[in-house]
Design a protein around this motif. Structure first.
Motif, PDB file in Angstrom:
ATOM      1  N   UNK A 131       3.207  -9.201  -3.097  1.00 23.69           N
ATOM      2  CA  UNK A 131       3.541  -7.887  -2.525  1.00 23.69           C
ATOM      3  C   UNK A 131       2.941  -7.750  -1.121  1.00 23.69           C
ATOM      4  N   UNK A 132       2.909  -8.861  -0.424  1.00 23.97           N
ATOM      5  CA  UNK A 132       2.359  -8.891   0.923  1.00 23.97           C
ATOM      6  C   UNK A 132       3.042  -7.878   1.836  1.00 23.97           C
ATOM      7  N   UNK A 133       4.305  -7.590   1.555  1.00 23.20           N
ATOM      8  CA  UNK A 133       5.064  -6.683   2.418  1.00 23.20           C
ATOM      9  C   UNK A 133       4.495  -5.275   2.445  1.00 23.20           C
ATOM     10  N   UNK A 134       3.678  -4.921   1.467  1.00 19.78           N
ATOM     11  CA  UNK A 134       3.114  -3.557   1.455  1.00 19.78           C
ATOM     12  C   UNK A 134       1.621  -3.550   1.793  1.00 19.78           C
ATOM     13  N   UNK A 135       1.087  -4.680   2.243  1.00 16.47           N
ATOM     14  CA  UNK A 135      -0.316  -4.669   2.664  1.00 16.47           C
ATOM     15  C   UNK A 135      -0.508  -3.604   3.748  1.00 16.47           C
ATOM     16  N   UNK A 136      -1.575  -2.812   3.659  1.00 16.91           N
ATOM     17  CA  UNK A 136      -1.805  -1.763   4.664  1.00 16.91           C
ATOM     18  C   UNK A 136      -2.426  -2.270   5.958  1.00 16.91           C
ATOM     19  N   UNK A 137      -2.784  -3.558   5.994  1.00 15.94           N
ATOM     20  CA  UNK A 137      -3.331  -4.189   7.198  1.00 15.94           C
ATOM     21  C   UNK A 137      -2.898  -5.647   7.196  1.00 15.94           C
ATOM     22  N   UNK A 178      -9.124   0.037   6.547  1.00 10.55           N
ATOM     23  CA  UNK A 178      -8.018   0.957   6.824  1.00 10.55           C
ATOM     24  C   UNK A 178      -8.622   2.324   7.102  1.00 10.55           C
ATOM     25  N   UNK A 179      -8.339   2.878   8.270  1.00  7.81           N
ATOM     26  CA  UNK A 179      -8.960   4.135   8.679  1.00  7.81           C
ATOM     27  C   UNK A 179      -8.089   5.358   8.423  1.00  7.81           C
ATOM     28  N   UNK A 180      -6.948   5.166   7.789  1.00  8.10           N
ATOM     29  CA  UNK A 180      -6.072   6.294   7.502  1.00  8.10           C
ATOM     30  C   UNK A 180      -6.815   7.337   6.678  1.00  8.10           C
ATOM     31  N   UNK A 237     -11.484  -9.368  -0.797  1.00  9.64           N
ATOM     32  CA  UNK A 237     -10.192  -9.814  -1.306  1.00  9.64           C
ATOM     33  C   UNK A 237      -9.083  -8.790  -1.043  1.00  9.64           C
ATOM     34  N   UNK A 238      -9.488  -7.556  -0.766  1.00  8.92           N
ATOM     35  CA  UNK A 238      -8.518  -6.487  -0.613  1.00  8.92           C
ATOM     36  C   UNK A 238      -8.690  -5.735   0.690  1.00  8.92           C
ATOM     37  N   UNK A 239      -8.432  -4.446   0.633  1.00  8.90           N
ATOM     38  CA  UNK A 239      -8.457  -3.602   1.816  1.00  8.90           C
ATOM     39  C   UNK A 239      -9.385  -2.417   1.544  1.00  8.90           C
ATOM     40  N   UNK A 270       2.705   1.246  -0.070  1.00  7.87           N
ATOM     41  CA  UNK A 270       3.968   0.832  -0.655  1.00  7.87           C
ATOM     42  C   UNK A 270       5.096   0.836   0.354  1.00  7.87           C
ATOM     43  N   UNK A 271       6.317   0.773  -0.157  1.00  4.41           N
ATOM     44  CA  UNK A 271       7.495   0.697   0.719  1.00  4.41           C
ATOM     45  C   UNK A 271       7.965   2.057   1.202  1.00  4.41           C
TER      46      UNK A 271
END
Length: 624
Positions: free
Chosen positions: A265-271, A278-280, A59-61, A310-311
């Protein structure tokens, strides 16, 4: 009139849009204890049963490179609550509770509350900091902040799950739900039935914890807040089988980290989509700064982390750093730097093994079984290394060697990587003002003499010459006979820290020769008890240890601040404890900040069995 109504409607829509933009997310932070990433199904483990956490990952990242500040709870939580590394604050020793300047160092919940959040923590604190009650920074110790906040107030809720804690791997290891035959052992563990059973027992504990995570998520859903709340799941560090928790390998520092972000808050999804990885590279020092950024709260300029979500996302760091200092009654010091593929570990006490007998760790059946296998010579170079003295440097390719058993530090092909990470570590130590280059008792004594905290003392170059101390430590860790003249010159330094590293460097060279012994003798009466202890450490291994034994007896009888270090030294040098029994026995009933740990070491040295700890097996001489 129609024109007026139209203008009014447009105005209301604009205001509503702006209001929607300023709505801040709730944050639910789920933290389990002592569970490295490799224990979870969503991280590739095919033997575990963590359906709720695995579903959350879909459901997430799922972040793949998240590393704790320390491989144990209290120093790590000290770093998290302040947003500053514990080695900066001087709070890196386990359960030390040293003061920090609270007027200068706020806790991140203080800043969340100042920004209008209702902040609750259920219910573990364990911040390892003196001068302030742990719970003072929170609005509540409950597990449902949404029920106690003001209408419309955003909340930040921490829920801690202790069912995966190391203590749940203690005790009998039979009758487990998971089959011992089905577990896959780490390469550093010998294939022993008791170790297999202990793995299975811990899998049971993880399954219990997963159910509790599922229940917490259901409560959030039932409250109708799932679409208003960012959910984070992680562990406080790695663990929990022996050679994971307390050590800077992937097994001790790499943690699960999953973030679920609602569609609004889709605009801040990391992928691009939920279920992605996410490999960061993320350090625990990035977390408090990121929480404040998501909440629109003030972020202290002294915080070293990078915002990763986030933004206001900041560039990813090139390296992540971790530390280890005294754990309970046992002294050791390690620092690590990693770049996502390689981890470099610097061992500041290469004269001792990784596997020092630590009372709490030895409560685990797997630890005792592992030690017994080593004593009975049923281990090989990989599975027995834990009980041998360490090298000064380690380097591992974490992709090719996830168990971190093939040390590449001496390989010419990896020289550039070694030097890169070695340089990065030193630069980080200078940047964060690593207080660990002074022994624990000495740094607290130096701060007390300056009427300040360890943190403030270490910020003052006149009181804490960190570059010189780093150079002295490197000189000692080189273990080169060519450095002996420079080590001898350090013994005469006006700086107690440099005298300590001079004496330690002579220890690392082996039993002292006549010149070294003569130079060390005056330090047995040094104003610094840590320097006296280091000199005794070297001289106890000389042909004439009598004066060193007298110094040890004096430090113990005086209940010196270095008494616990002295007890460790007696074990490191394999010095029989019987002649010191009269000085050690008072510690069995001592009081004070380190009393519990002094009692444990006294029991160990005097070979006093307890209900949980049978009489020790005969020690096998360690390799040189």
């Amino acid at each position: 009139m129609k024109r007026l109504l139209s203008l009014l409607l447009i105005s209301l829509l604009v205001c509503s849009a702006r209001a929607a933009e300023t709505v801040r997310p709730n944050i639910l932070w789920l933290v389990c204890e002592d569970a490295g990433a490799g224990w979870f199904g969503c991280y590739g483990n095919k033997e575990t049963k963590t359906p709720n956490i695995d579903a959350l990952a879909k459901q997430g990242f799922r972040y793949t490179r998240v590393y704790s500040a320390a491989p144990v709870c209290a120093p790590c939580r000290s770093s998290l609550i302040t947003g500053m590394n514990a080695v900066t604050l001087g709070t890196q020793a386990m359960r030390s509770r040293y003061d920090i300047p609270h007027a200068q160092v706020p806790y991140y919940p203080d800043l969340l509350r100042r920004a209008g959040y209702y902040a609750a923590n259920h219910k573990k604190t364990d911040y390892n900091i003196g001068g302030r009650p742990d719970g003072q920074c929170w609005d509540s110790a409950g597990d449902a902040a949404w029920e106690q906040r003001k209408p419309g107030q955003p909340f930040f809720q921490v829920i801690n799950f202790e069912s995966s804690h190391e203590s749940n791997a203690h005790g009998p290891v039979t009758s487990t739900r998971h089959s011992p035959a089905d577990v896959t052992l780490a390469k550093y563990h010998p294939d022993d039935i008791t170790i297999r059973q202990n793995y299975a027992k811990y899998y049971d504990a993880l399954e219990t914890m997963d159910g509790q995570v599922g229940a917490a998520l259901q409560r959030l859903e039932k409250a109708g807040l799932a679409e208003e709340t960012i959910v984070v799941f992680m562990s406080d560090h790695g663990g929990v089988m022996p050679r994971s928790k307390r050590f800077l390998y992937d097994s001790g520092t790499r943690t699960p980290f999953i973030v679920r972000i609602p569609e609004k808050w889709k605009s801040i999804w990391p992928a691009t989509a939920p279920g992605s990885t996410v490999d960061r590279l993320v350090s625990f020092m990035d977390l408090p700064k990121t929480w404040l950024s998501l909440a629109g709260a003030e972020i202290p300029k002294t915080w070293p982390g990078s915002i990763f979500l986030g933004s206001a996302v900041e560039p990813a760091p090139a390296f992540a750093f971790s530390f280890r200092d005294r754990m309970d009654e046992r002294f050791d010091m390690m620092r690590s730097a990693r770049d996502g593929k390689f981890v470099y570990i610097k061992n500041y006490n290469p004269a001792i093994p990784w596997g020092q007998h630590l009372d709490y760790l030895w409560k685990m059946e797997a630890t005792r079984a592992w030690e017994k296998a080593w004593q009975e010579k049923r281990t090989d170079a990989t599975t027995g290394r834990f009980f041998e003295p360490k090298p000064s440097e380690e380097l591992y390719d974490c992709e090719a060697d996830p168990d971190n058993v093939v040390n590449l530090a001496a390989e010419p092909a990896h020289k550039a990587t070694l030097e890169k990470l070695r340089t990065a570590l030193r630069e980080w130590q200078l940047r964060v003002r690593d207080t660990g280059l002074l022994p624990e008792a000495e740094r607290t004594a130096r701060a007390a003499a300056a009427h300040t905290t360890v943190y403030e003392m270490a910020q003052n170059p006149k009181l804490y010459d960190l570059p010189a101390l780093l150079d002295a430590a490197d000189l000692a860790l080189a273990k080169s006979p060519e450095n002996k003249p420079r080590l001898l010159s350090l013994l005469k330094s006006p700086d107690s820290g440099l005298r300590y590293w001079g004496a330690a460097g002579l220890v690392f060279l082996g039993p002292p020769d006549a010149d070294s012994a003569a130079a060390l003798q005056p330090l047995l009466d040094d104003p610094s008890s840590d320097v006296t202890a280091a000199a005794a450490w070297a001289l106890l291994q000389s042909p004439a240890p009598e004066k060193a034994r007298a110094a040890v007896t004096r430090l113990l009888k005086e209940h010196s601040p270095s008494a616990l270090l002295v007890m460790n030294i007696l074990d490191w040098t394999r010095t029989p404890a019987a002649p010191f029994a009269g000085a050690l026995k008072p510690f069995l009933a001592a009081t004070g900040p380190l009393a519990e740990y002094e009692r444990r070491m006294s029991e160990f040295l005097l070979d006093i069995p307890t209900a949980e700890k049978p009489k020790k097996a005969k020690k096998q001489p360690r390799g040189q």
